[in-house]
Design a protein around this motif. Structure first.
Motif, short mmCIF file in Angstrom:
data_model
loop_
_atom_site.label_atom_id
_atom_site.label_comp_id
_atom_site.label_asym_id
_atom_site.label_seq_id
_atom_site.Cartn_x
_atom_site.Cartn_y
_atom_site.Cartn_z
N VAL A 149 24.14 72.37 43.93
CA VAL A 149 24.56 72.13 45.10
C VAL A 149 24.05 73.14 46.07
O VAL A 149 24.22 74.17 45.75
CB VAL A 149 26.26 72.02 45.23
CG1 VAL A 149 26.47 71.83 46.35
CG2 VAL A 149 26.62 71.09 44.08
N LYS A 200 23.52 70.16 37.36
CA LYS A 200 23.47 70.01 38.87
C LYS A 200 23.87 71.24 39.53
O LYS A 200 24.41 72.04 39.49
CB LYS A 200 24.91 69.15 39.20
CG LYS A 200 25.02 68.61 40.75
CD LYS A 200 25.96 67.64 41.07
CE LYS A 200 27.48 68.37 40.99
NZ LYS A 200 28.68 67.68 41.44
N GLU A 249 25.63 76.81 42.33
CA GLU A 249 25.96 76.33 43.67
C GLU A 249 25.27 77.53 44.72
O GLU A 249 25.60 78.68 44.39
CB GLU A 249 27.25 76.03 44.04
CG GLU A 249 27.90 75.89 45.41
CD GLU A 249 29.08 74.89 45.63
OE1 GLU A 249 29.42 74.70 46.62
OE2 GLU A 249 29.95 75.02 44.67
N GLU A 300 22.75 67.60 46.48
CA GLU A 300 22.91 67.69 44.87
C GLU A 300 21.66 67.46 44.32
O GLU A 300 21.27 66.50 44.60
CB GLU A 300 24.10 66.96 44.61
CG GLU A 300 25.37 67.07 44.95
CD GLU A 300 26.30 66.19 44.52
OE1 GLU A 300 27.76 66.43 44.54
OE2 GLU A 300 26.09 65.06 43.92
N ASN A 343 24.00 74.24 49.72
CA ASN A 343 24.87 74.28 51.11
C ASN A 343 23.92 74.46 52.34
O ASN A 343 23.07 75.42 52.21
CB ASN A 343 26.22 75.17 51.04
CG ASN A 343 27.05 74.56 49.91
OD1 ASN A 343 27.93 73.67 50.13
ND2 ASN A 343 26.95 75.39 48.78
N LYS A 349 25.58 68.55 52.31
CA LYS A 349 25.15 69.33 51.00
C LYS A 349 24.16 68.62 50.31
O LYS A 349 24.10 67.25 50.29
CB LYS A 349 26.14 69.66 49.98
CG LYS A 349 27.38 70.44 50.77
CD LYS A 349 28.24 70.68 49.47
CE LYS A 349 29.53 71.30 50.11
NZ LYS A 349 30.53 71.79 49.12
#
Length: 417
Positions: A388, A386, A364, A5, A390, A3
């Protein structure tokens, strides 16, 4: 699974050297199959699609040696004409070996291609055109079985629609066809011009006779050459947008600015300050971003491969913008993820309405294709907190060392398992 970040809210400052072009390297690698000698290629990007194409050529009998961004291909003992699904399934460029294999051996068995799920990308344009060079084919269990019993024979061919891949496949194939081939309604992307330049360096007889027409006199053999692949204009455009969206200050180096004039003009219109030199572009992003309407189109129009990136920038514009996607019918898959970050984008068919004055929120996220994945990075660079991302294997198909390049200019980004 890896992933990314991304910790946002940093202005990007510094300089970025652009890698060699993935979209130029792939057809050039396919075209090396015409040769029975050594070919030396320079400036290839070390991305997944290039590694996959190299593996495909090795499965066909090519001997390949990498030295960083340079590569040596030895086809002296290349004899096979079967391209398996296992290697073609991840990238649409796999179909580009069909033309040179038919030209060299008069037969080929090639899997139908894969790649990003952004549209149907039918290969019927490739096959219809090849049939006019004397190829007979059938599709059985996902494989194209093709044969040219008398070899390829030159002809006049007009593509039913502009297709980058079909233009590349036919230019490569016709370079070894008997007699003269004239292709019209061709795509004229810079990567195609780079392919033609490579083939001419090898000794092929190719001449542009009008803007979208090319004349090819077939040859029977080619010579050993060294060739440097052009810069990646989509990577360059992506980092230009990154500077604009973060109100940054970047020098984009190792490019030919006139090739990306449409993108430069669009960013100027939106409000970025841009200074062009011989082999670099200096861009200073403006906090006040102006809205605009964009329609993707074949080169020299605005590239579909930058549509997702420019959409992120237009989310920050002063008013609503409209983007019309005229190349692929399924290329708004990033919209749902951007909306999860706070964007207000509505789609209807091939049109997206982008509400401006948006502040993205960290989240995310899930990458759906190559260019969508990088658009999520651009949005995340502007947030507090933050994000993320994927499924970044999409990203690794087309961007060389993206997190390293972004880190060097001030982004807070890291890869984690």
């Amino acid at each position: 699974m890896q992933k990314l970040e991304v910790f946002g809210a940093n202005k990007l400052k510094g300089q970025i050297k652009i890698s060699g072009s993935k979209n130029a390297s792939l057809p050039i690698l396919a075209a090396t199959l015409l040769s029975r000698k050594k070919i030396y290629l320079k400036n290839l990007p070390r991305v997944k699609d290039i590694e996959t194409m190299a593996s495909l050529l090795q499965s066909l009998g090519s001997k390949i040696k990498f030295n960083q961004n340079n590569l040596v291909i030895d086809n002296i003992k290349q004899r096979k004409s079967f391209a398996p699904y296992s290697l073609v399934k991840t990238m649409r460029a796999g179909i580009l070996v069909l033309g040179p294999l038919l030209a060299k051996f008069g037969k080929a068995k090639v899997s139908l291609p894969g790649g990003c799920a952004i549209g149907t990308r039918p290969v019927d344009i490739h096959l219809d055109a090849l049939s006019k060079l004397g190829v007979k084919y059938k599709i059985v269990q996902g494989y194209v079985h093709a044969i040219a019993a008398k070899g390829l024979i030159g002809n006049k061919i007009r593509f039913s629609k502009i297709s980058v891949g079909a233009t590349e496949n036919l230019i490569i194939a016709a370079s070894f066809a008997k007699g003269t081939t004239v292709l019209s309604n061709c795509a004229i992307e810079p990567e195609i011009k780079d392919l033609v330049n490579f083939l001419k360096n090898m000794g092929c007889n190719i001449k542009w006779i009008s803007k979208r027409s090319v004349k090819i006199e077939g040859v029977s053999e080619v010579k050993e050459i060294t060739y440097q692949v052009m810069f990646d204009r989509i990577e360059a455009g992506t980092y230009l947008v990154a500077a604009a969206v973060t109100a940054g200050n970047l020098k984009i180096k190792h490019i030919i600015p006139k090739i990306i004039q449409t993108e430069i003009n669009t960013l100027k219109k939106i409000g970025a300050k841009i200074n062009v030199k011989k082999d670099e572009v200096h861009i200073i992003g403006n906090k006040k971003i102006k809205n605009t309407n964009i329609k993707t189109a074949p080169y020299p129009g605005f590239p579909t491969d930058l549509q997702a990136q420019i959409m992120v920038l237009l989310c920050k514009a002063n008013k609503q913008s409209v983007i019309k996607e005229d190349i692929f019918e399924n290329r708004f898959m990033h919209v749902a993820e951007l909306n999860r970050m706070g964007a207000k984008i509505s789609t209807n068919g091939n049109t997206a309405k982008v509400t401006g004055n948006i502040n993205f929120a960290a989240a995310e996220l899930m990458a759906t294709d190559l260019r969508a994945s990088v658009s999520l990075i651009l949005a995340a660079l502007t947030t507090k907190g933050k994000s993320v991302i994927n499924r970044i294997y999409h990203l690794d198909r087309g961007y060389e060392n993206i997190e390293k390049k972004l880190k060097k200019v001030g982004a807070k980004i890291r890869r984690v398992n």
